[in-house]
Structure formats: C-alpha cells, structure tokens
Design a protein around this motif. Structure first.
Motif, PDB file in Angstrom:
ATOM      1  N   PHE A 260      -6.749  34.599  38.250  1.00 32.48           N
ATOM      2  CA  PHE A 260      -8.084  35.015  37.804  1.00 32.48           C
ATOM      3  C   PHE A 260      -9.152  34.015  38.227  1.00 32.48           C
ATOM      4  N   PRO A 266      -9.832  43.036  44.294  1.00 28.59           N
ATOM      5  CA  PRO A 266     -10.516  44.119  43.595  1.00 28.59           C
ATOM      6  C   PRO A 266      -9.786  44.407  42.287  1.00 28.59           C
ATOM      7  N   GLY A 267     -10.558  44.623  41.236  1.00 24.23           N
ATOM      8  CA  GLY A 267      -9.929  44.897  39.956  1.00 24.23           C
ATOM      9  C   GLY A 267      -9.771  43.651  39.114  1.00 24.23           C
ATOM     10  N   ARG A 268     -10.287  42.515  39.580  1.00 23.75           N
ATOM     11  CA  ARG A 268     -10.174  41.286  38.798  1.00 23.75           C
ATOM     12  C   ARG A 268     -10.931  41.424  37.480  1.00 23.75           C
ATOM     13  N   TYR A 269     -12.168  41.929  37.576  1.00 27.07           N
ATOM     14  CA  TYR A 269     -12.995  42.035  36.376  1.00 27.07           C
ATOM     15  C   TYR A 269     -12.429  43.017  35.354  1.00 27.07           C
ATOM     16  N   PRO A 270     -12.061  44.252  35.760  1.00 26.36           N
ATOM     17  CA  PRO A 270     -11.450  45.145  34.759  1.00 26.36           C
ATOM     18  C   PRO A 270     -10.170  44.583  34.159  1.00 26.36           C
ATOM     19  N   MET A 271      -9.374  43.873  34.969  1.00 33.84           N
ATOM     20  CA  MET A 271      -8.141  43.312  34.413  1.00 33.84           C
ATOM     21  C   MET A 271      -8.460  42.254  33.364  1.00 33.84           C
ATOM     22  N   LEU A 272      -9.493  41.441  33.639  1.00 38.41           N
ATOM     23  CA  LEU A 272      -9.895  40.438  32.648  1.00 38.41           C
ATOM     24  C   LEU A 272     -10.311  41.114  31.345  1.00 38.41           C
ATOM     25  N   LEU A 273     -11.072  42.209  31.485  1.00 39.91           N
ATOM     26  CA  LEU A 273     -11.500  42.943  30.282  1.00 39.91           C
ATOM     27  C   LEU A 273     -10.296  43.461  29.519  1.00 39.91           C
ATOM     28  N   PHE A 275      -7.363  42.218  29.479  1.00 39.05           N
ATOM     29  CA  PHE A 275      -6.705  41.068  28.840  1.00 39.05           C
ATOM     30  C   PHE A 275      -7.409  40.703  27.534  1.00 39.05           C
ATOM     31  N   ILE A 276      -8.742  40.776  27.522  1.00 41.68           N
ATOM     32  CA  ILE A 276      -9.451  40.395  26.291  1.00 41.68           C
ATOM     33  C   ILE A 276      -9.299  41.462  25.219  1.00 41.68           C
ATOM     34  N   PHE A 277      -9.598  42.703  25.589  1.00 40.32           N
ATOM     35  CA  PHE A 277      -9.749  43.719  24.552  1.00 40.32           C
ATOM     36  C   PHE A 277      -8.418  44.134  23.948  1.00 40.32           C
TER      37      PHE A 277
ATOM     38  N   SER B   4      -6.680  43.500  51.174  1.00 39.06           N
ATOM     39  CA  SER B   4      -6.760  44.558  50.171  1.00 39.06           C
ATOM     40  C   SER B   4      -7.907  45.497  50.507  1.00 39.06           C
ATOM     41  N   PRO B   5      -7.682  46.803  50.412  1.00 40.12           N
ATOM     42  CA  PRO B   5      -8.813  47.723  50.577  1.00 40.12           C
ATOM     43  C   PRO B   5      -9.849  47.402  49.506  1.00 40.12           C
ATOM     44  N   GLY B   7     -12.864  47.537  46.641  1.00 39.81           N
ATOM     45  CA  GLY B   7     -13.291  48.400  45.548  1.00 39.81           C
ATOM     46  C   GLY B   7     -12.152  49.035  44.785  1.00 39.81           C
ATOM     47  N   GLY B  10      -8.559  49.692  46.373  1.00 37.56           N
ATOM     48  CA  GLY B  10      -7.613  48.594  46.416  1.00 37.56           C
ATOM     49  C   GLY B  10      -6.970  48.353  45.053  1.00 37.56           C
ATOM     50  N   PHE B  11      -7.804  48.422  44.017  1.00 34.29           N
ATOM     51  CA  PHE B  11      -7.329  48.224  42.649  1.00 34.29           C
ATOM     52  C   PHE B  11      -6.250  49.244  42.311  1.00 34.29           C
ATOM     53  N   TRP B  78      -1.294  39.821  43.468  1.00 28.86           N
ATOM     54  CA  TRP B  78      -1.051  40.415  42.142  1.00 28.86           C
ATOM     55  C   TRP B  78       0.219  39.880  41.507  1.00 28.86           C
ATOM     56  N   LEU B  81      -0.054  37.686  38.618  1.00 25.60           N
ATOM     57  CA  LEU B  81      -0.371  38.294  37.326  1.00 25.60           C
ATOM     58  C   LEU B  81       0.831  38.996  36.712  1.00 25.60           C
ATOM     59  N   LEU B  88       2.696  41.734  28.561  1.00 26.64           N
ATOM     60  CA  LEU B  88       1.644  42.444  27.819  1.00 26.64           C
ATOM     61  C   LEU B  88       2.011  43.908  27.656  1.00 26.64           C
ATOM     62  N   PHE B 429      -9.258  47.804  14.749  1.00 24.51           N
ATOM     63  CA  PHE B 429      -9.403  47.560  16.184  1.00 24.51           C
ATOM     64  C   PHE B 429     -10.825  47.858  16.632  1.00 24.51           C
ATOM     65  N   VAL B 433     -13.541  45.167  18.041  1.00 24.96           N
ATOM     66  CA  VAL B 433     -14.152  45.335  19.359  1.00 24.96           C
ATOM     67  C   VAL B 433     -15.675  45.285  19.228  1.00 24.96           C
TER      68      VAL B 433
END
Lengths: 442, 450
Positions: A260, A266-273, A275-277, B4-5, B7, B10-11, B78, B81, B88, B429, B433
């Motif tokens: 991180f 791509p997708g770093r920010y949504p993954m961080l979110l 992880f938090i939520f 990675s493609p 946007g 790629g995700f 990835w 992670l 998780l 929850f 939030v």
C-alpha cells in the motif's frame, strides 16, 4: 453566521452544564440512602477536617517557599519573587494527590492479595488505634500472609531443565536491565552503540528462552487440587496465544503495508477503504460464524483455532500503521537498490525490513497486550480448565458459582498483570512513539 | 501483460484472477478432502480433521500462484496483499456475511441448524426413499409438522453423515424427498432456522422508545463523557508536567501511566470490587469525609457515574502522554517570542498552547470517541447491572449497544437470539461507519492517501 453558531454552541454547552449541576447532581445525591451499615466508619463533616488539613499543608508550602526565597535573595542580593517556587510546591501537592488516586486501587488489591481471609468484604473492622486502618482506608498490614499466592502455586512441579531455562531467562533480563541502567548512567542515548546492540540481543535471548519455557510447560506439571492451582498454566496459555497472535499480526501486515505504501496499482484506494471499513463491524458479534468455521476445520479447543479467530481483527490496523510508517521513510534508499538491479522483494526484505523493527515491535506489542486482556472469544473457543487464559480464570474467581474469591482474585491479578506491566514499562518508548506517530503530524 | 491495465479494468482483472485462484484452491482442497474420506473411510467419531482442507488448498494454491505470476507478471504486486486478504476474507468478511444472513433468520439457541441429539432414532430398514424406524416417526423425531413434511433430518451410518429432507411420515415410515446416498443406521431431527425477513429489525424498532433510544442516547453520552473525563485531566497533567523546571518530572510521568499498563480485564474488575456499597474502599474513604454509602453499582444512575469514573482512571494516562507528545513538537522560540512581547502565563496558555494543541487533538478526540462508543470490555466487566423497569434483562441501566447485542446473542437470559443480535450488530456497524466518516472528514485522512 459563523459567530452565531459559535455562540449557539457555547449556549448549548452552558445549558448542559446547568442541567448537570442544578438537576442531575441533586437527583444523584437524593438517591443515596442516609443509613450506615455495620462496620462502616463515617465522620460527620469529615470533609471540613480534610479541607482544613489541605489548607494547613498549603500554608506550610507557602511559608517554606517564602523562607527559602527570602534566604537565597538575602544571600545573593537579588530580588526574586517566590510565587514560581510556590506554584511548583502546589503542583507537587496536586500530583501527589493524583498519584494517590491512580495507586489507590493498586494498593487495595495488593493488600487484598496478602489477606488470608480471602475476602474484601469483612464486617468486623480491624482492631487498631489508627482511624484510617479502622476505616479500612489503609489496609491492615499486621496480618500479611502468602497464603493466596501459595494456593496459586499449589502442586506445581518444575522440571530441572525448565528451572535452568528460567534461571537463564532471568539472568538475560537482569543483564539487559543492568545494561540499560549503565547506559542511562553514562548517558549513552545512541541506539546503535555496541552496548545498545548487546542489550537488544540479551532481550531477544530472554524472549526466546521465555518462549521455549512457555512451549515446554505442560498441563501435567500442575498437580494441585482446585482450579486456582492451574493459574501459572493459564498465564502460560495466555502468553503463548498472545505471542503467536502478535507474530501473526506482523507477518500478515508487513507485506500488505509495503504494497500500500510503495506500489501504485489500480485499485489501491478502494482496497484501502475496504481494509478500513471492514474493521468497523463489531468483530466478536461475528463469533457464531467464526465458531462454525473453526469447528468445521476441527480446531475447536485448540490454540491454533483461537489464534485464527483472532487473526481477522488484527490486520487492518497493523497494515494502516505500517503503511503510514513506510510513507515517512524516504524512497531514495530502495530506489538506489532497485536501480542496482534488486527486485521489489529484495528491496523490501534487504532495505526496508531492517529499518522497520520499531514499528514491528509496536504492532507486535499492541496485539500482544490486546490479546492478553481478551476473554470473550477465548471463553467461546476454549473449554476445560487446562486451556483457560488468564482473563477467563479471573472471571471465574469473581463470578464463581459459590462465592467471589477476592483473595485469590487479588493475588492472581497481581501476578497476571506483571507480564503486561513489565512489557509496557520496558517498551514504553515504542508504545508512545507508535501511538503518537499517527496523530502528531505537522 | 507486464503492466497492469489502467483503471477499473486492471483492478477487476487482478481481483478476478486472485479470487479465482483462491476459489479454485479451496475447491481443490475440499475435493481432495472428500476423496480422502471416500477412499479411506473412518468412523464419524474419529474422522479426518477439517484443517486438512486448508493444507490441501495451500498445496494447490502455491504452484497455481507461481504459474499465474509467470503468465501475468503484474499480478505479483498483488501477492504482497494476498496473506492479509486471505485472512480478512476467511475470518472477517465471511463472518460478517454470515452474521448479516443470520440477522434475517430466527437463528437462536433452540434453532441453530444442528441435529438434536436427543431425537436419535434407530433405522431398522431402508427401502428406496423410505426409512423404517423403531417406533412412531413423528413422536420419536418430534417433527414440527404433524406429518413431518419438509422436516430437515440428519442420517448417519458408521462412517458417513448426510442432511436430507422428509417428504412425509406415517407411523414408523419416513419417506424422504430423495433416496439416501448410503445406508443409514440412525436419524436425527435438525433444529433448522428459517428466514424471517425483517422481523428482527421490526422487533428492535417497535420497542425503540423503551430500549433502542435510551440505549443509543446513553451510548453517545457515555462515549462523549468518557472522552471528556479522560481528556481534561490528562490535558491538565500534561500541561503541568511540560514545565521543564519541575523536579521529579520524569518520575511523575512514568508513575502516572500505571493504569494504562494494567490489563483492562483486571483493572475493571478491581474497580467493581472497590465500588461495593458497604465494603468498598472508595465508600470507606468517602465515609471518612462524611458521605453516606454511595450505591455505585446498585443504583441505575450511579452505575453510569461509576462507568465514567472508571473511564477517568483508565483514560487519563493516554491523554497525558498525548498532550506531552504534542507539546514537545511546539518549538521553544514561540514561547520565547511571547515572553518578549510581555505575555502573561495565562495569555501564553490560552493564546498559544491550547490553539496549537487543537490540530493534533481533533483526530485523537474523534478516535477516542469511536473507541468508547464500542467499549465493550468496560461495561461488560462491570458485572450485573441494576435493572430498569420495562427493559429486557439484556439491556439494563448502563448497557450500550454493543453489550446489548452481545447479551442478546450469547446470554441464556437473552435466549441466545443470535438473529436478533446480528440485527443489532448491523445497526452498530452503520453507526460506527457514520462516526468514522465524520472522523475522516474532519481529519482528512482519506484525502491524504488519495
């Protein structure tokens, strides 16, 4: 407009305070029954005496500071005001009162742990001339006994090789403490000096020996009657589970924090979110589901199962903290390594890991301390007195079937909080820096 | 694909590949486990341990990942992670999904989807879909319906078990909806739970006036009050101890964090002993000052005061340390300038120190509020609470949302109504939030990572 809001805020605050003082507090006081149970020492208008005593002490401080300042002024011929010194005296008085407040529970529980009558709730007051002792504000130290502690160690067999391990671990700890004292005396604040490294090594050896001891202790060594004789076994279980959970926390969060902090996929920010939520769901209310999972894996009533159940709750925070730590480290070191042909994995393991030790220590300690206190999940997953943890054992003393055994509870509390107390004071620097690292940003 | 493609594409490619690999490995693990069971059957009591599935899955996953990493190199980013994501998924996401599902069912201690061992019934003979029992099927199995239609049952042989559904029962014959996969010898009734839609939520909101609202209000008051009573003394102590001329400064600082260093499970229980009405040391001390015994733990309102008192004892060291940490970042020349300008001590405090503390304190205050909002340990460990009329035994005077949910779901007097507890959890929850969103908005934590 902004001003109006501000005044509205203050008005609201004032209303709340007025309600608290004029309506709530009188209603609270009205709920106190004016009767005195047997053995209860009450002094009419005692607060007047206490206040008068306090004023006398303040008067003494006033006279003392005035005299000291007058004499020193007289000798040196300068004209200094005595108010700053008086302020310091008052500060000391205030801090002593705060110390009293902070240590009163600890004093009482220490006293209860040495009280063989096994109860905090004695009707008959101790026969003493001292009013404070008779009122049981100051514990009665005339009847100290080790009985409660002896019960906790009843029937505990220590094998010779474990005794040697214990001795070696103790020596390592003493050596490390001695080194720390020596370094403080010499004023060696360098964390990379040879002495500091030696101190670190002896602490690591202590941890290793302690871990070996924890692993080699077995339930069959606890032959005493009664559940309380297994207390050291509970400590051992708790240390084992907490230690493994802490190590797992570091292992799981290190690579994720690195990714991180340094990668821009791509997708770093949504993954961080995510992880938090995800962490905001009240963890242990998923317990039935976790229970189903662990029971299907056949790991009920094993420490592995318990550690796995804890592992879900430790990831987000650790990842987040470690990511923040890495972002505060300049990228130039790794970039040099990457240009020299190192892979990302090599840059991580060879360059960043050695730098990250303080953060790993913090994450480990946080998990270790947190898990040590935990008893809800443990209560669900572990059955049988042999696999209890300290928290479960203590709950058993206070919510026991027949009566609350305060003496045992007190002795067990004292011994049970020692590991965490030592850890906390030993690694205070890590706790403070770790906690404040996220908050004190410029 | 080395790069990675960009946007969302790629995700989703990465997530899809990783998720697929995890799913494939889990399925392979399950298949291997079933194959092992089928090939070398063992009696049910000493069956193969379930964690073998995990071992098989890992054995499949690692080569799969290596192969994937060669074919799609950008995926290796990835992999860093992956350990965190796997744990998780298994131990946080899966329980959350299952709990959310339970919130829409009547899952409870009596209806937990497990076979009822007290209904164990012997099967005499099997003919196709029909099982011949040793006695009257309906009486022995205690079916919900008179003819056992749709009743979930578990059938076992020495080495196998399976879940089946009954079509109907007559005297000692049960007809299943499908022929059993093996020849069973015993049959049990399964205490199945059912989907009930929004009934759990309706139950919470229909009694909102007596249960939900008072608890929510007290929860907010408690969280705010706990922050307040911890932060103000901590701030004062921090300001006092920041005086560099004060003797024994280091000693006070070290000695005063004691309550932070004692495990909560121990200190809260010590306090409950100390707060006993007749014999507690705190009342004895106050008695010397002329107070009558205060009903700390037996009066509903005083119980709340006790909770805040314990929060004070537990909380002030953290705030003292935080204050000292924040003060150490204020450069000395600011104070020097104020002194030259002739500012008094009070003016320096209100004009410089406190405004400079505001910035680092806001995230700490909000974080502490969020923590205390769900401070389960403190309230739960304080023990049995004085009752309040008109409220269930799971939601007493000082119960906050999370202890209410826990007691509902796990305590016998709450009926172990796990479905209802799950519904409360979902409510918690959303509230958490919401608090965190406010937190992030104030501190800008999310903008920063972007």
């Amino acid at each position: 407009m902004h001003i109006i809001w501000r005044y509205a805020g203050w008005a609201l605050f004032g209303l709340a305070v007025a309600w608290l003082l004029l309506i709530y507090f009188p209603s609270l006081l009205a709920r106190i029954q004016p009767n005195i149970p047997p053995g209860f020492v009450r002094i009419e208008n005692g607060w007047v005496y206490a206040l008068a005593g306090l004023l006398v002490i303040i008067g003494f401080i006033l006279i003392y500071t005035w005299l000291v300042t007058y004499l020193s002024n007289h000798r040196s011929g300068r004209k200094r005001s005595f108010w700053p010194l008086f302020g310091q005296g008052l500060t000391h008085l205030f801090l002593l009162l705060v110390l009293l407040f902070a240590y009163y529970p600890i004093l009482q529980i220490l006293a209860a742990s040495f009280d063989p009558r096994n109860t905090l709730y004695r009707i008959l007051p101790p026969a003493s001339d001292n009013l404070l002792v008779r009122a049981r504000v100051i514990p009665d130290f005339s009847q100290l006994s080790w009985e409660n502690y002896a019960k906790l160690f009843d029937g505990f067999v220590l094998y010779p090789y474990q005794g040697i391990l214990l001795l070696m671990a103790g020596l390592c700890l003493l050596f490390a403490l001695g080194l720390a004292a020596y370094r403080r005396l010499v004023g060696d604040g360098d964390v990379d000096s040879p002495w500091a490294r030696l101190q670190g090594r002896s602490l690591a050896l202590f941890a290793l020996l302690g871990f070996a001891l924890v692993v080699f202790l077995s339930p069959s060594q606890f032959t005493g009657q009664g559940t309380e004789a297994k207390f050291m076994l509970w400590v051992r279980n708790t240390l084992f589970v907490s230690g493994i959970t802490g190590i797992l926390a570091v292992l799981l969060t290190a690579t994720a924090g690195y990714a991180f902090a340094r990668f821009n996929f791509p997708g770093r920010y949504p993954m961080l979110l995510v992880f938090i939520f995800i962490q905001m769901f009240p963890g242990f209310l998923g317990l039935v589901a976790t229970y189903v999972l662990i029971s299907n894996l056949g790991l009920l009533n094993t420490f592995t199962g318990l550690v796995l159940a804890y592992s879900g709750g430790i990831i987000s925070f650790g990842t987040w903290v470690y990511k923040g730590f890495l972002e505060s480290i300049s990228k130039s070191l790794e970039e040099a390594a990457l240009i020299d042909g190192a892979s990302k994995w090599q840059a991580f393991t060879l360059v960043l890991l050695p730098l990250s030790t303080p953060m790993f220590v913090f994450i480990f300690l946080l998990q270790f301390v947190g898990t040590y206190s935990e008893f809800i999940v443990a209560n669900l997953f572990l059955t049988g007195v042999d696999s209890w943890t300290v928290g479960m054992g203590l709950r058993n003393f206070t919510t026991g079937q027949f009566s609350t055994r305060w003496g045992l509870f007190a002795a067990a509390s004292v011994l049970g909080s020692l590991p965490i107390l030592l850890t906390f004071y030993g690694f205070q620097r890590y706790f403070v820096s770790g906690y404040t690292a996220g908050s004190v940003k410029e | 694909m080395y790069r990675s493609p960009p946007g969302a594409r790629g995700f989703f490619i990465a997530i899809g590949l990783l998720g697929g690999a995890l799913l494939a490995a889990t399925l392979a693990g399950l298949l291997a486990f079933w194959a092992l069971q089928a090939a070398f059957p063992r009696p049910l009591e000493e069956g193969y341990p379930g964690y073998l599935i995990l071992l098989f899955a890992v054995v499949v996953l690692i080569p799969l990942l290596v192969w994937l990493g060669r074919r799609v190199p950008f995926l290796t980013d990835w992999y860093y992670l992956l350990p965190a994501i796997t744990f998780l998924l298994a131990f946080t996401v899966f329980p959350i999904i299952l709990t959310t599902y339970y919130a829409f069912t009547d899952y409870s201690g009596l209806r937990n989807g497990k076979p009822d061992r007290s209904t164990e019934t012997e099967i005499v003979r099997v003919e196709g879909q029909r099982l011949f029992l040793a006695g009257n099927a309906h009486d022995l199995l205690r079916c919900d319906q008179p003819d056992c239609a749709g009743q979930a049952l578990e059938i076992t042989s020495r080495t196998q078990r399976a879940r089946v559904s009954a079509a109907q029962a007559q005297d000692n014959i049960i007809t299943l909806t499908a022929p059993p996969p093996f020849t069973p010898s015993l049959v049990y009734k399964i205490n199945d739970y059912r989907l009930v839609g929004f009934r759990n939520f309706m139950e919470i909101f229909s009694r909102a006036g007596t249960v939900l609202l008072p608890i929510l209000v007290w929860n907010i008051v408690f969280a705010a009050g706990a922050v307040f009573v911890g932060a103000i003394p901590g701030l004062i102590l921090g300001l006092l101890l920041n005086n560099k001329n004060l003797a024994l400064r280091g000693f006070y600082r070290t000695a005063l964090i004691i309550s932070w260093a004692i495990p909560v499970v121990i200190s809260v229980q010590i306090f409950t002993a100390m707060l006993n009405v007749q014999f507690g040391p705190i009342n004895r001390l106050l008695g010397l000052l002329g107070a009558y015994p205060i009903p700390w733990l037996t009066d509903p309102e005083w119980f709340k005061v006790s909770a805040l008192l314990i929060s004070l004892w537990l909380g002030f060291p953290y705030w003292m340390t935080a204050t000292l940490g924040a003060l150490s970042t204020i450069p000395d020349d600011v104070y020097e300038a104020a002194r030259i300008d002739g500012a008094s001590g009070w003016q320096t405090l209100t004009g410089i120190t406190l405004p400079l503390l505001r910035q680092p304190f806001i995230p700490l205050l909000l974080g502490s509020f969020a923590y205390n909002f769900n401070n389960f340990g403190l309230i739960y460990l304080m023990g049995p609470q004085p009752g309040v009329e008109g409220r269930p035994s799971t939601a007493q005077a000082a119960d906050i949302l999370i202890t209410w949910a826990y007691k509902t779901a796990f305590q016998a007097d709450g009926g172990q109504a796990y479905g209802l507890g799950g519904a409360i959890s979902i409510l918690i929850f959303f509230l958490t939030v919401a608090i965190s969103l406010i937190n992030f908005r104030f501190t800008g934590a999310l903008r920063e990572v972007r």
